[in-house]
Design a protein around this motif. Structure first.
Motif, short mmCIF file in Angstrom:
data_model
loop_
_atom_site.label_atom_id
_atom_site.label_comp_id
_atom_site.label_asym_id
_atom_site.label_seq_id
_atom_site.Cartn_x
_atom_site.Cartn_y
_atom_site.Cartn_z
N ASP A 5 41.26 39.71 32.29
CA ASP A 5 41.14 38.88 33.49
C ASP A 5 40.83 39.52 35.60
O ASP A 5 42.32 39.31 35.34
N TYR A 6 39.72 40.34 35.79
CA TYR A 6 39.93 40.82 37.07
C TYR A 6 40.08 40.11 37.75
O TYR A 6 41.03 40.17 39.05
N LEU A 10 43.83 39.61 40.71
CA LEU A 10 43.83 39.99 41.81
C LEU A 10 44.03 38.81 42.69
O LEU A 10 43.57 38.24 44.12
N GLY A 11 44.41 37.55 41.96
CA GLY A 11 44.81 36.66 42.16
C GLY A 11 43.42 35.65 43.33
O GLY A 11 43.58 35.11 43.77
N ILE A 12 42.10 35.22 42.74
CA ILE A 12 41.23 35.23 43.36
C ILE A 12 40.12 34.69 42.25
O ILE A 12 40.74 34.73 40.80
N LYS A 19 34.03 40.23 50.67
CA LYS A 19 36.00 39.77 51.70
C LYS A 19 36.74 39.19 51.34
O LYS A 19 38.01 40.37 51.38
N ASP A 20 36.01 38.60 50.51
CA ASP A 20 37.80 37.78 49.91
C ASP A 20 38.45 38.79 48.46
O ASP A 20 39.93 39.02 48.71
N ILE A 21 37.73 39.26 48.04
CA ILE A 21 38.55 40.64 46.58
C ILE A 21 38.62 41.99 47.99
O ILE A 21 39.39 42.34 47.63
N GLU A 52 42.59 49.32 38.88
CA GLU A 52 41.24 48.58 38.44
C GLU A 52 40.43 47.63 37.98
O GLU A 52 39.57 47.95 38.21
N ALA A 53 41.35 46.35 38.44
CA ALA A 53 40.23 44.92 39.06
C ALA A 53 39.55 45.63 39.98
O ALA A 53 38.41 44.93 40.30
#
Length: 296
Positions: A5-6, A10-12, A19-21, A52-53
Motif C-alpha cells: 500500500d504505497y 505516504l499517508g495519503i 501536488k498532494d503526492i 519506492e512509493a
C-alpha cells in the motif's frame, strides 16, 4: 501476493492529486533522510520505503498500473501481452467469449503460468523489459555550477551518478539500465531523474546567463572609478565610466553559468547599476551640493 500500500506509506488517500503526492513525499523525505537520522536503521528503512512509493505514485503511468494491478504493477505489460496471447488462443479454439473481467486469483494464475508455473515453452522464453523508475533530486544552484558525483538510493539500491554542470530546474536525465529488472533475462528499465533546483543566490538565472543588481555610489557614478563586484565564483574589478546613469547595464562575457555538457563554455553575467543617493548630509556637503546646483 500481498499488495504493497504505497498510499498508506505516504499517508495519503487514493484520490490524492499529484501536488498532494509531492507534498507528502517531501515532508516525509525530510523527516527520515539519513543525513538527519545518522545510524538509525528504522529511519533508513522508512526513507527507502518512501522513495519506492514516490517512484510509483509520482509517475502517472506507473500509478495507473499500480491502481489496476496492485502488487503485479511492474509486470503489467507482460500481463497484457500474455492475456492477449490467451485470448488469441481461445479465439482460435472457438472460446473467444471467455475474455471477461479478471479477479485477483486470475492475476495469480496468470502470473504463475508466466513465471514458473504450468507455462508453455513460448511463455517461459518470452523476454520482457523492466519498468522505468522516476525520481526527483533536490539541489541548490551552487550544486550544479560544476560537475559533481552523487549517490542515490533507488529501489533499495545505491547508484553513483555524475551530475553535469549546467543542469536546469525541471530538467530530466535518463540513467540507462537502472530501472526495474527485466523478466526472463529481458533488459532492465531506465531511471529518469528530474532535477528540482533551488536558487538561494543573489543572481537570477536564465539558461546560461546570470543577472544581478549592483549598488553604485553617486560619486563613483558621476566621476567614474573602480568597483569590486561579485560573480558566481568570485570577485572581479570593474571600471565605471564617468557620468554613469542609474539602470545602466554592463555585460561580463563568460562570467555566467556553465553550458550543459559543453566543457569550459559559459554564458554571460549582466549587471545593472543601481545608484544610491547619499543620506544624512552634513552642512558642508549640503553647501557643496547647493553650489553645484547653481553651477548647473
Amino acid at each position: 501476493m500481498a499488495v504493497i500500500d504505497y498510499y498508506k506509506t505516504l499517508g495519503i488517500a487514493k484520490t490524492a492529486s499529484d501536488k498532494d503526492i509531492k507534498k507528502a513525499y517531501r515532508k516525509l523525505a525530510r523527516k527520515f533522510h539519513p543525513d538527519l537520522n545518522p545510524n538509525d536503521k528504522e529511519a533508513e528503512k522508512k526513507f527507502k520505503e518512501i522513495n519506492e512509493a514516490n517512484e510509483v505514485l509520482s509517475n502517472p503511468e506507473n500509478r495507473k498500473k499500480y491502481d489496476q494491478y496492485g502488487a503485479h504493477w511492474q509486470n503489467a505489460e507482460a500481463y497484457e501481452q500474455a492475456k492477449q496471447q490467451q485470448q488469441q488462443q481461445r479465439a482460435y479454439q472457438g472460446q473467444a467469449g471467455n475474455s471477461g473481467s479478471y479477479s485477483e486469483q486470475d492475476f495469480e494464475d496468470m502470473f504463475g503460468s508466466m513465471f514458473g508455473g504450468q507455462a508453455s515453452g513460448r511463455q517461459r522464453n518470452t523476454r520482457f523489459r523492466g519498468q522505468d523508475f522516476n525520481a526527483e533530486l533536490h539541489l541548490d544552484l551552487k550544486d550544479v555550477y560544476t560537475d559533481h558525483k552523487r549517490t542515490l538510493t533507488v529501489n533499495n539500491k545505491n547508484i553513483r551518478i555524475t551530475i553535469p554542470a549546467g543542469v536546469e530546474n525541471g530538467q530530466t536525465i535518463k540513467i540507462k539500465g537502472h530501472g526495474g529488472k527485466g523478466v526472463n533475462d529481458g533488459p532492465n528499465g531506465d531511471l529518469y531523474i528530474q532535477f528540482s533546483i533551488q536558487n538561494h543566490s543573489k543572481f537570477k538565472r536564465d539558461k546560461d546567463n546570470l543577472y544581478t543588481t549592483v549598488d553604485l555610489d553617486l560619486y563613483t557614478a558621476m566621476l567614474g572609478g573602480d568597483l569590486m563586484v561579485d560573480t558566481f565564483n568570485g570577485k572581479v574589478k570593474l571600471t565605471v565610466k564617468p557620468e554613469t546613469q542609474n539602470g545602466t547595464k554592463v555585460k561580463l562575457k563568460g562570467k555566467g553559468f556553465p553550458k550543459y555538457k559543453k566543457a569550459e563554455q559559459f554564458g554571460d553575467l549582466y549587471i545593472t547599476y543601481q545608484i544610491k543617493t547619499p543620506t544624512n548630509l552634513t552642512d558642508k556637503e549640503k553647501d557643496l551640493f547647493t553650489q553645484l546646483q547653481k553651477l548647473r
